[in-house]
Design a protein around this motif. Structure first.
Motif, PDB file in Angstrom:
ATOM      1  N   ASN A  31       0.856  -1.189   0.000  1.00  7.09           N
ATOM      2  CA  ASN A  31       0.000   0.000   0.000  1.00  7.09           C
ATOM      3  C   ASN A  31       0.897   1.246   0.000  1.00  7.09           C
ATOM      4  O   ASN A  31       1.663   1.474   0.923  1.00  7.09           O
ATOM      5  N   CYS A  32       0.777   2.046  -1.074  1.00  9.49           N
ATOM      6  CA  CYS A  32       1.681   3.196  -1.268  1.00  9.49           C
ATOM      7  C   CYS A  32       1.011   4.522  -0.915  1.00  9.49           C
ATOM      8  O   CYS A  32       1.471   5.582  -1.368  1.00  9.49           O
ATOM      9  N   LYS A  33      -0.062   4.457  -0.121  1.00 11.66           N
ATOM     10  CA  LYS A  33      -0.837   5.677   0.178  1.00 11.66           C
ATOM     11  C   LYS A  33       0.041   6.820   0.704  1.00 11.66           C
ATOM     12  O   LYS A  33      -0.101   7.957   0.293  1.00 11.66           O
ATOM     13  N   ASP A  34       0.953   6.508   1.610  1.00  7.06           N
ATOM     14  CA  ASP A  34       1.782   7.565   2.203  1.00  7.06           C
ATOM     15  C   ASP A  34       3.204   7.586   1.653  1.00  7.06           C
ATOM     16  O   ASP A  34       4.112   8.137   2.278  1.00  7.06           O
ATOM     17  N   LEU A  35       3.384   6.961   0.492  1.00  9.63           N
ATOM     18  CA  LEU A  35       4.710   6.976  -0.138  1.00  9.63           C
ATOM     19  C   LEU A  35       4.847   8.278  -0.929  1.00  9.63           C
ATOM     20  O   LEU A  35       4.101   8.521  -1.868  1.00  9.63           O
ATOM     21  N   SER A  36       5.796   9.124  -0.537  1.00  8.85           N
ATOM     22  CA  SER A  36       5.924  10.448  -1.157  1.00  8.85           C
ATOM     23  C   SER A  36       6.860  10.442  -2.350  1.00  8.85           C
ATOM     24  O   SER A  36       6.798  11.338  -3.190  1.00  8.85           O
ATOM     25  N   TYR A  37       7.752   9.439  -2.390  1.00  8.29           N
ATOM     26  CA  TYR A  37       8.815   9.505  -3.406  1.00  8.29           C
ATOM     27  C   TYR A  37       9.369   8.115  -3.654  1.00  8.29           C
ATOM     28  O   TYR A  37       9.497   7.316  -2.720  1.00  8.29           O
TER      29      TYR A  37
END
Lengths: 118, 139
Positions: free
Chosen positions: A49-55
């Protein structure tokens, strides 16, 4: 510095990795470690889950490439979800949507494991 | 806008400072958020290559990153004194072949070429290696 974090949980026998922050050459080893642990404990149904992946840089993308073959050999998969447009663009530039299933929503990805026995 | 330089040690934890430096300069130059992200990613990839390949993770080495704004061209020049390499070895992979064989590595070079308008290597054996990345402001 806590620039990248991984939270792991289990849902319906699927392992979910929640990524938060910046995934680059400095933080990619943390993700490698998480995948290595999952494979060691024979957990091959994985949702990231990349919901809070910024970069994400190529070092992070390389981690997905490094594990996908082993995971699929064991009848599992790595499915990706909840990407921001910025992170999706990087995956898209490299043609990764051809190789990985990417979903808008985590639940959808988890359910996909129970269709057609996958 | 005047040229600006940042000097970093050859350590991956410094990549975040490089991205912040480049993002601020590219934003000031007039790029959109999307273009700013692309330039910062390309420069991250170039510095990662230097840390991994030219310096082979020796944290005592130095990298300098200079932003040289021209009329419509945003130029980033990166210097290192590491092991020189042959630019022919850093060809971008064929992504179709790459993905079908689950290959690893080489993605950074492909990204740099895709994200920027121009990339030049100036390799001077025994002296300073230089990589120049250029992005033009859209008209």
């Amino acid at each position: 510095m806590s620039e990248f974090k991984i939270a792991q949980r289990e849902t319906n026998n699927v392992s979910v990795l929640e990524l938060k922050g910046y995934l680059d050459a400095h933080t990619a080893p943390k993700l490698e470690e998480a995948f290595t642990q999952l494979l060691t404990s024979q957990r091959y149904r994985i949702v990231v889950n990349c919901k809070d992946l910024s970069y994400i840089s190529s070092a992070g993308l390389g981690v997905f490439m490094a594990y996908i073959e082993d995971v699929r050999k064991n009848a599992g998969d790595i499915k990706l979800t909840n990407m921001s447009p910025k992170v999706y663009n990087v995956f898209d530039l490299l043609g990764f949507p051809l190789l990985y299933e990417i979903f808008k929503d985590e639940g959808e990805a988890v359910r996909k494991f129970f269709e057609k026995g996958r | 806008m005047k040229p600006k330089t940042i000097h970093i040690e050859s350590r991956t934890e410094r990549l975040i400072a490089v991205r912040e430096f480049i993002s601020a300069a590219a934003r000031e130059f007039g790029f959109s958020d999307e273009e700013v992200s692309k330039i910062a990613l390309a420069v991250d990839e170039a510095c990662t290559n230097i840390i991994k390949h030219a310096y082979q993770f020796d944290p005592g080495k130095k990298i300098s990153i200079t932003v040289k704004p021209a009329e419509r061209a945003f130029e980033v020049v990166i210097h290192d004194n590491g092991k020189n390499f042959n630019p022919a070895d850093v060809q971008a992979p064929d992504m179709k072949e790459y993905l079908s064989h689950y290959r690893k590595g080489g993605l950074g070079v492909y990204l740099m070429k895709t994200l920027m308008d121009k990339i030049e290597y100036n390799i001077r054996p025994g002296q300073t290696n230089e990589v120049r990345l250029v992005k033009y402001l859209p008209r």
